[in-house]
Design a protein around this motif. Structure first.
Motif, PDB file in Angstrom:
ATOM      1  N   PRO A   6     -47.091 -46.388  -6.402  1.00 40.26           N
ATOM      2  CA  PRO A   6     -46.783 -47.716  -5.869  1.00 40.26           C
ATOM      3  C   PRO A   6     -47.740 -48.754  -6.454  1.00 40.26           C
ATOM      4  O   PRO A   6     -48.864 -48.435  -6.836  1.00 40.26           O
ATOM      5  N   ALA A   7     -47.260 -49.981  -6.541  1.00 38.16           N
ATOM      6  CA  ALA A   7     -48.089 -51.072  -7.067  1.00 38.16           C
ATOM      7  C   ALA A   7     -49.286 -51.281  -6.156  1.00 38.16           C
ATOM      8  O   ALA A   7     -49.188 -51.172  -4.931  1.00 38.16           O
ATOM      9  N   LYS A   8     -50.415 -51.571  -6.759  1.00 46.32           N
ATOM     10  CA  LYS A   8     -51.626 -51.871  -5.983  1.00 46.32           C
ATOM     11  C   LYS A   8     -51.438 -53.218  -5.290  1.00 46.32           C
ATOM     12  O   LYS A   8     -50.961 -54.181  -5.889  1.00 46.32           O
ATOM     13  N   PHE A  22     -50.627 -69.597  -9.228  1.00 47.60           N
ATOM     14  CA  PHE A  22     -51.081 -69.045 -10.499  1.00 47.60           C
ATOM     15  C   PHE A  22     -51.497 -67.579 -10.334  1.00 47.60           C
ATOM     16  O   PHE A  22     -51.067 -66.703 -11.091  1.00 47.60           O
ATOM     17  N   LEU A  23     -52.348 -67.308  -9.348  1.00 48.09           N
ATOM     18  CA  LEU A  23     -52.842 -65.939  -9.135  1.00 48.09           C
ATOM     19  C   LEU A  23     -51.709 -64.991  -8.757  1.00 48.09           C
ATOM     20  O   LEU A  23     -51.612 -63.881  -9.291  1.00 48.09           O
ATOM     21  N   SER A  24     -50.844 -65.435  -7.873  1.00 55.07           N
ATOM     22  CA  SER A  24     -49.724 -64.601  -7.437  1.00 55.07           C
ATOM     23  C   SER A  24     -48.796 -64.258  -8.603  1.00 55.07           C
ATOM     24  O   SER A  24     -48.404 -63.093  -8.793  1.00 55.07           O
ATOM     25  N   ASN A  25     -48.441 -65.259  -9.403  1.00 52.69           N
ATOM     26  CA  ASN A  25     -47.552 -65.030 -10.549  1.00 52.69           C
ATOM     27  C   ASN A  25     -48.210 -64.127 -11.592  1.00 52.69           C
ATOM     28  O   ASN A  25     -47.562 -63.229 -12.144  1.00 52.69           O
ATOM     29  N   LEU A  26     -49.484 -64.350 -11.868  1.00 54.43           N
ATOM     30  CA  LEU A  26     -50.214 -63.533 -12.835  1.00 54.43           C
ATOM     31  C   LEU A  26     -50.261 -62.075 -12.390  1.00 54.43           C
ATOM     32  O   LEU A  26     -49.987 -61.164 -13.178  1.00 54.43           O
ATOM     33  N   LEU A  27     -50.582 -61.862 -11.128  1.00 54.50           N
ATOM     34  CA  LEU A  27     -50.667 -60.494 -10.609  1.00 54.50           C
ATOM     35  C   LEU A  27     -49.304 -59.813 -10.591  1.00 54.50           C
ATOM     36  O   LEU A  27     -49.173 -58.661 -11.017  1.00 54.50           O
ATOM     37  N   SER A  28     -48.284 -60.526 -10.126  1.00 58.55           N
ATOM     38  CA  SER A  28     -46.920 -59.963 -10.090  1.00 58.55           C
ATOM     39  C   SER A  28     -46.439 -59.579 -11.484  1.00 58.55           C
ATOM     40  O   SER A  28     -45.864 -58.507 -11.680  1.00 58.55           O
ATOM     41  N   ALA A  29     -46.676 -60.463 -12.449  1.00 59.14           N
ATOM     42  CA  ALA A  29     -46.224 -60.228 -13.822  1.00 59.14           C
ATOM     43  C   ALA A  29     -46.923 -59.034 -14.463  1.00 59.14           C
ATOM     44  O   ALA A  29     -46.447 -58.496 -15.465  1.00 59.14           O
ATOM     45  N   ASN A  30     -48.034 -58.611 -13.860  1.00 61.87           N
ATOM     46  CA  ASN A  30     -48.793 -57.497 -14.423  1.00 61.87           C
ATOM     47  C   ASN A  30     -48.756 -56.255 -13.535  1.00 61.87           C
ATOM     48  O   ASN A  30     -49.637 -55.397 -13.606  1.00 61.87           O
ATOM     49  N   GLY A  31     -47.728 -56.166 -12.702  1.00 60.73           N
ATOM     50  CA  GLY A  31     -47.467 -54.941 -11.953  1.00 60.73           C
ATOM     51  C   GLY A  31     -48.167 -54.784 -10.625  1.00 60.73           C
ATOM     52  O   GLY A  31     -48.123 -53.709 -10.022  1.00 60.73           O
ATOM     53  N   PHE A  32     -48.796 -55.845 -10.135  1.00 65.95           N
ATOM     54  CA  PHE A  32     -49.474 -55.778  -8.846  1.00 65.95           C
ATOM     55  C   PHE A  32     -48.598 -56.405  -7.765  1.00 65.95           C
ATOM     56  O   PHE A  32     -47.660 -57.144  -8.067  1.00 65.95           O
ATOM     57  N   PRO A  34     -49.050 -58.931  -4.983  1.00 66.44           N
ATOM     58  CA  PRO A  34     -49.937 -59.897  -4.320  1.00 66.44           C
ATOM     59  C   PRO A  34     -49.421 -60.288  -2.933  1.00 66.44           C
ATOM     60  O   PRO A  34     -48.217 -60.379  -2.704  1.00 66.44           O
ATOM     61  N   ILE A  35     -50.365 -60.485  -2.038  1.00 71.81           N
ATOM     62  CA  ILE A  35     -50.089 -61.025  -0.713  1.00 71.81           C
ATOM     63  C   ILE A  35     -50.998 -62.235  -0.591  1.00 71.81           C
ATOM     64  O   ILE A  35     -52.207 -62.131  -0.812  1.00 71.81           O
ATOM     65  N   CYS A  36     -50.438 -63.378  -0.252  1.00 72.91           N
ATOM     66  CA  CYS A  36     -51.229 -64.611  -0.210  1.00 72.91           C
ATOM     67  C   CYS A  36     -51.534 -65.034   1.221  1.00 72.91           C
ATOM     68  O   CYS A  36     -50.701 -64.902   2.109  1.00 72.91           O
ATOM     69  N   ALA A  37     -52.746 -65.541   1.398  1.00 70.43           N
ATOM     70  CA  ALA A  37     -53.177 -66.114   2.666  1.00 70.43           C
ATOM     71  C   ALA A  37     -53.919 -67.402   2.334  1.00 70.43           C
ATOM     72  O   ALA A  37     -54.597 -67.483   1.309  1.00 70.43           O
ATOM     73  N   GLY A  38     -53.805 -68.396   3.206  1.00 66.91           N
ATOM     74  CA  GLY A  38     -54.402 -69.693   2.923  1.00 66.91           C
ATOM     75  C   GLY A  38     -55.619 -70.044   3.750  1.00 66.91           C
ATOM     76  O   GLY A  38     -56.158 -71.132   3.621  1.00 66.91           O
ATOM     77  N   ASP A  53     -55.679 -53.008  -1.620  1.00 66.81           N
ATOM     78  CA  ASP A  53     -56.512 -52.283  -2.579  1.00 66.81           C
ATOM     79  C   ASP A  53     -57.633 -53.157  -3.133  1.00 66.81           C
ATOM     80  O   ASP A  53     -58.645 -52.639  -3.613  1.00 66.81           O
ATOM     81  N   LEU A  54     -57.454 -54.480  -3.082  1.00 65.24           N
ATOM     82  CA  LEU A  54     -58.410 -55.432  -3.631  1.00 65.24           C
ATOM     83  C   LEU A  54     -58.194 -56.771  -2.931  1.00 65.24           C
ATOM     84  O   LEU A  54     -57.065 -57.085  -2.538  1.00 65.24           O
ATOM     85  N   ILE A  55     -59.273 -57.531  -2.778  1.00 68.54           N
ATOM     86  CA  ILE A  55     -59.167 -58.860  -2.165  1.00 68.54           C
ATOM     87  C   ILE A  55     -59.819 -59.883  -3.096  1.00 68.54           C
ATOM     88  O   ILE A  55     -60.939 -59.679  -3.564  1.00 68.54           O
ATOM     89  N   ILE A  56     -59.092 -60.967  -3.348  1.00 67.83           N
ATOM     90  CA  ILE A  56     -59.613 -62.095  -4.124  1.00 67.83           C
ATOM     91  C   ILE A  56     -59.797 -63.246  -3.143  1.00 67.83           C
ATOM     92  O   ILE A  56     -58.851 -63.630  -2.451  1.00 67.83           O
ATOM     93  N   ILE A  57     -61.023 -63.783  -3.076  1.00 70.20           N
ATOM     94  CA  ILE A  57     -61.336 -64.834  -2.105  1.00 70.20           C
ATOM     95  C   ILE A  57     -61.831 -66.081  -2.821  1.00 70.20           C
ATOM     96  O   ILE A  57     -62.714 -66.006  -3.672  1.00 70.20           O
TER      97      ILE A  57
END
Length: 137
Positions: A6-8, A22-32, A34-38, A53-57
Motif C-alpha cells: 500500500p502507498a505510504k 503543491f505538497l499534496s500533488n507532488l506526493l500523489s504524483a510520486n506514489g504517496f 497525502p492527507i492534508c490538515a490546516g 508513515d510520515l508527517i510534514i509540518i
C-alpha cells in the motif's frame, strides 16, 4: 509499474493553501497518499486517527502551532516514532533558537526532527528526504 504494497501515508500540516496543494500533488504524483490538515488541532487528530508513515509540518503555523504540534507528537507514546519533516521559511539555526523547538512544555528534551527543509522546498530534495524516511525500517 504496480506494487502490492500500500502507498505510504503522509500527513501534511500546512496552513498556506498553495503550499498544501503543491505538497499534496507532488506526493500523489510520486506514489504517496497525502492527507492534508490546516491546523494544529486537525493535524493532531489526523495523526492520532490515521497514524501516518510520515508527517510534514509547517513549523511556522500561526501562534507557534507548528512547534506545539511537534511537541505533542514527540511526547505522545503512540506517535513519537513517526518521522517528521519540518518546513519553515527560517533557516534551521534560527528555528532552533525558538522557545519550544528543543524542549517540551514540561522542560523535557525533544529530539530534532528527522529532516528540516526551508520553504519553498525543491521538489527533488523533498522527494529524496521523503523516500529516505519512508524506506527506513
Amino acid at each position: 509499474m504496480t506494487s502490492d504494497r500500500p502507498a505510504k501515508t503522509i500527513l501534511v500540516v500546512e496552513d498556506e493553501p498553495d503550499m498544501s496543494i503543491f505538497l499534496s500533488n507532488l506526493l500523489s504524483a510520486n506514489g504517496f497518499c497525502p492527507i492534508c490538515a490546516g491546523s494544529l488541532t486537525e493535524g493532531l487528530k489526523q495523526a492520532v486517527d490515521g497514524c501516518p508513515d510520515l508527517i510534514i509540518i509547517n513549523a511556522m503555523l500561526p501562534g507557534e502551532a507548528g512547534i506545539r504540534l511537534y511537541q505533542s507528537l514527540r511526547t505522545n507514546h503512540r506517535l513519537c516514532h513517526i518521522p517528521v519533516i519540518m518546513l519553515s521559511t527560517l533557516d534551521s539555526s534560527t528555528f532552533y533558537r525558538c522557545p519550544g523547538a528543543k524542549r517540551s512544555p514540561t522542560g523535557r528534551h525533544l529530539p530534532a526532527p528527522e529532516a528540516y527543509l526551508q520553504k519553498p522546498p525543491e521538489a527533488d530534495e523533498l522527494l529524496s528526504v521523503v523516500n529516505r524516511l519512508c524506506a527506513a525500517p
